[in-house]
Scaffold this active site. Structure first.
Site, PDB file in Angstrom:
ATOM      1  N   GLY A   1       0.837  -1.205   0.000  1.00 13.91           N
ATOM      2  CA  GLY A   1       0.000   0.000   0.000  1.00 13.91           C
ATOM      3  C   GLY A   1       0.867   1.248   0.000  1.00 13.91           C
TER       4      GLY A   1
ATOM      5  N   TRP B   1      -1.845   7.088   8.215  1.00 13.64           N
ATOM      6  CA  TRP B   1      -0.654   6.247   8.332  1.00 13.64           C
ATOM      7  C   TRP B   1       0.555   6.995   7.779  1.00 13.64           C
ATOM      8  CZ3 TRP B   1       0.674   2.323  11.069  1.00 13.64           C
ATOM      9  CH2 TRP B   1       1.731   1.478  10.681  1.00 13.64           C
TER      10      TRP B   1
ATOM     11  N   HIS C   1      -5.468  -6.675   6.879  1.00 14.16           N
ATOM     12  CA  HIS C   1      -6.390  -5.862   6.090  1.00 14.16           C
ATOM     13  C   HIS C   1      -7.543  -6.773   5.628  1.00 14.16           C
ATOM     14  CE1 HIS C   1      -4.087  -2.014   5.681  1.00 14.16           C
ATOM     15  NE2 HIS C   1      -3.247  -2.798   6.315  1.00 14.16           N
TER      16      HIS C   1
ATOM     17  N   ASN D   1      11.022   0.126  -8.600  1.00 18.84           N
ATOM     18  CA  ASN D   1      10.619  -1.256  -8.824  1.00 18.84           C
ATOM     19  C   ASN D   1       9.664  -1.632  -7.698  1.00 18.84           C
ATOM     20  OD1 ASN D   1      10.112  -3.875  -9.235  1.00 18.84           O
ATOM     21  ND2 ASN D   1      12.208  -4.599  -8.997  1.00 18.84           N
TER      22      ASN D   1
ATOM     23  N   ARG E   1       7.194  -3.942  -8.285  1.00 23.21           N
ATOM     24  CA  ARG E   1       6.442  -5.077  -8.848  1.00 23.21           C
ATOM     25  C   ARG E   1       6.070  -6.097  -7.774  1.00 23.21           C
ATOM     26  NH1 ARG E   1      10.445  -6.165 -13.761  1.00 23.21           N
ATOM     27  NH2 ARG E   1      11.758  -6.138 -11.920  1.00 23.21           N
TER      28      ARG E   1
HETATM   29  C1  LIG Z   1      -4.150   4.324   5.707  1.00 22.34           C
HETATM   30  C2  LIG Z   1      -2.987   3.468   5.281  1.00 22.34           C
HETATM   31  N1  LIG Z   1      -2.269   3.848   4.210  1.00 22.34           N
HETATM   32  C3  LIG Z   1      -1.217   3.132   3.780  1.00 22.34           C
HETATM   33  C4  LIG Z   1      -0.851   1.962   4.427  1.00 22.34           C
HETATM   34  C5  LIG Z   1       0.336   1.221   3.921  1.00 22.34           C
HETATM   35  O1  LIG Z   1       0.034  -0.077   3.497  1.00 22.34           O
HETATM   36  P1  LIG Z   1       1.184  -1.206   3.469  1.00 22.34           P
HETATM   37  O2  LIG Z   1       1.371  -1.674   4.870  1.00 22.34           O
HETATM   38  O3  LIG Z   1       0.620  -2.254   2.579  1.00 22.34           O
HETATM   39  O4  LIG Z   1       2.383  -0.578   2.905  1.00 22.34           O
HETATM   40  C6  LIG Z   1      -1.557   1.534   5.552  1.00 22.34           C
HETATM   41  C7  LIG Z   1      -1.145   0.328   6.271  1.00 22.34           C
HETATM   42  O5  LIG Z   1      -1.779  -0.179   7.143  1.00 22.34           O
HETATM   43  C8  LIG Z   1      -2.662   2.310   6.002  1.00 22.34           C
HETATM   44  O6  LIG Z   1      -3.343   1.966   7.083  1.00 22.34           O
END
Ligand SMILES: Cc1ncc(COP(=O)(O)O)c(C=O)c1O
Length: 392
Positions: free
Chosen positions: A57, A87, A188, A251, A253
């Site tokens: 994410g 976050w 998630h 990168n 991917r």
């Molecule tokens: C609101 C929000 N954005 C971004 C992320 C980042 O996701 P990832 O942990 O897959 O990098 C998270 C992670 O929990 C999140 O809660």
């Protein structure tokens, strides 16, 4: 112990077994067919034109901002609004890529930026984009927010990493702006261990995201897109084209393992969402009887794809009391995402300006959350409920 999460996947045994078989039988493990199939199926689920699968994410957020800069739709130093309750890797890309992050306060009862806070921020700052976070499966009044963004030429982006499946009047969160990000990290609504997605209906942005994901080359574009680019850049042969890099990229991917698990887990997504929503309402019935807590307002939300169960106490003393209650019952709890993000060391280091964020401050000192996931048992729910009940 009731941890923040219990398993890596819903239907863990079945998923691991299928994954093991897939790994044994497939010849290619780097990004390929399974990733593209997952993207197509996710687009159908989310009801969007394009889905671009990435390795997290966080990468999804960084890729969106990099793509908008590459396309000239954002310029260095532009002000970009973001939710004060979010976050770290929602706002970090803004700093990393030379934009000016502007935190926007949240509403306490919805945990999210509402149109009211957005209007106030727009009056004070010249905001070019809003990267809103749909926190904990809740969200703001996104129909109104979308309208305000449109009227003020603000690009609306949604960080939907915590709200996959939430709907407002039949429209899924993630479908209100130009692009949205999703996370498939464990805990998630859907897990691929690590993984992320960007969704958009914008062809030009999807094309740029595809290049930003993989080195800045054109290998994953359609023939028509490749032809256009190669012509523009005077790239004459396939030999040359394979190692031509068109714009700034990374990168990010995913692997075929991500693609396979994503496709496999997609069949359980609705079950996951329904169970989380049911757990949420079950706990809320007790929560709302307790006047130590601020009631959560989700009237505008038609499907509540809850990420975790929030507890908003009326005072910091009450928060300490309830954290003790939860700890005593063996329930793991944590702060409200990252609290008021402005209090985080990285913000203090890189952003000089301080903003008045009273609601985020309140949530920072008065709230916490515990896990909500399909694997919670009846006994787990009873234990959490008993901690939410006021003892006189
Ligand atoms: C609101 C929000 N954005 C971004 C992320 C980042 O996701 P990832 O942990 O897959 O990098 C998270 C992670 O929990 C999140 O809660």
């Amino acid at each position: 112990m009731i941890p923040l999460m219990k398993s890596a996947f819903l239907h863990e045994y079945e998923t691991k077994k299928a994954l093991a078989d897939f790994i044994f039988n497939t010849s290619k493990l780097s990004m390929d067919r399974k990733c593209f199939e997952f993207e197509n199926e996710f687009s159908k689920y989310q009801n969007v034109k394009h889905s671009i699968l990435l390795n997290s994410g966080a990468s999804a957020n960084l890729a969106i901002i990099q793509s908008l800069l590459n396309l000239g739709r954002l310029q260095k130093e532009d002000n970009v609004g973001f939710s004060a309750i979010t976050w770290s890797t929602n706002v970090m890309p803004l700093i990393q890529l030379g934009l000016t992050p502007v935190p926007i306060d949240c509403d306490v009862a919805t945990l999210n930026v509402m149109s009211k806070q957005l209007k106030e921020a727009i009056k004070k700052e010249n905001i070019k984009a809003l990267f809103i976070t749909n926190a904990l499966g809740f969200c703001g009044d996104l129909h109104e927010i979308k309208k305000i963004c449109h009227e003020n030429n603000v690009i609306l982006l949604e960080d939907n990493c915590e709200a996959l499946g939430t709907e407002l009047k039949g429209i899924k969160t993630g479908n209100f702006g130009l692009a949205s990000s999703f996370s498939f990290f464990v805990a998630h609504h859907m897990s691929t261990i690590e993984g992320g997605m960007v969704c958009t209906n914008d062809n030009e942005l999807a094309e740029m995201l595809t290049m930003v994901r993989a080195n800045g080359w054109d290998r994953n574009l359609t023939h028509t897109q490749q032809y256009k680019l190669r012509k523009q850049q005077n790239v004459k042969s396939e030999f040359e084209a394979k190692y031509t890099f068109y714009d700034l990229a990374y990168n990010f991917r995913p692997t075929e393992i991500t693609g396979f698990i994503g496709l496999f887990q997609l069949q359980f997504l609705n079950e996951n969402i329904i169970k989380r929503e049911k757990n949420y309402f079950r706990l809320e019935a007790d929560y709302n009887l307790n006047d130590d807590f601020v009631h959560i307002n989700h009237q505008h939300i038609s499907v509540l794809s809850n990420f975790a169960y929030p507890v908003i106490c009326k005072t910091p003393v009450l928060r300490d009391f309830y954290i003790q209650q939860f700890a005593g019952a063996g329930i793991e709890v944590r702060p409200m995402i990252a609290g008021n993000i402005q209090k985080q060391p990285f913000i203090k280091k890189y952003i000089n300006k301080r903003y008045n964020l009273p609601n985020a401050d309140f949530l920072h000192t008065c709230s916490f959350y515990c896990g909500n996931y399909p694997e919670l048992t009846e006994t787990d729910l009873q234990i959490i409920s008993s901690c939410l009940t006021k003892k006189n």
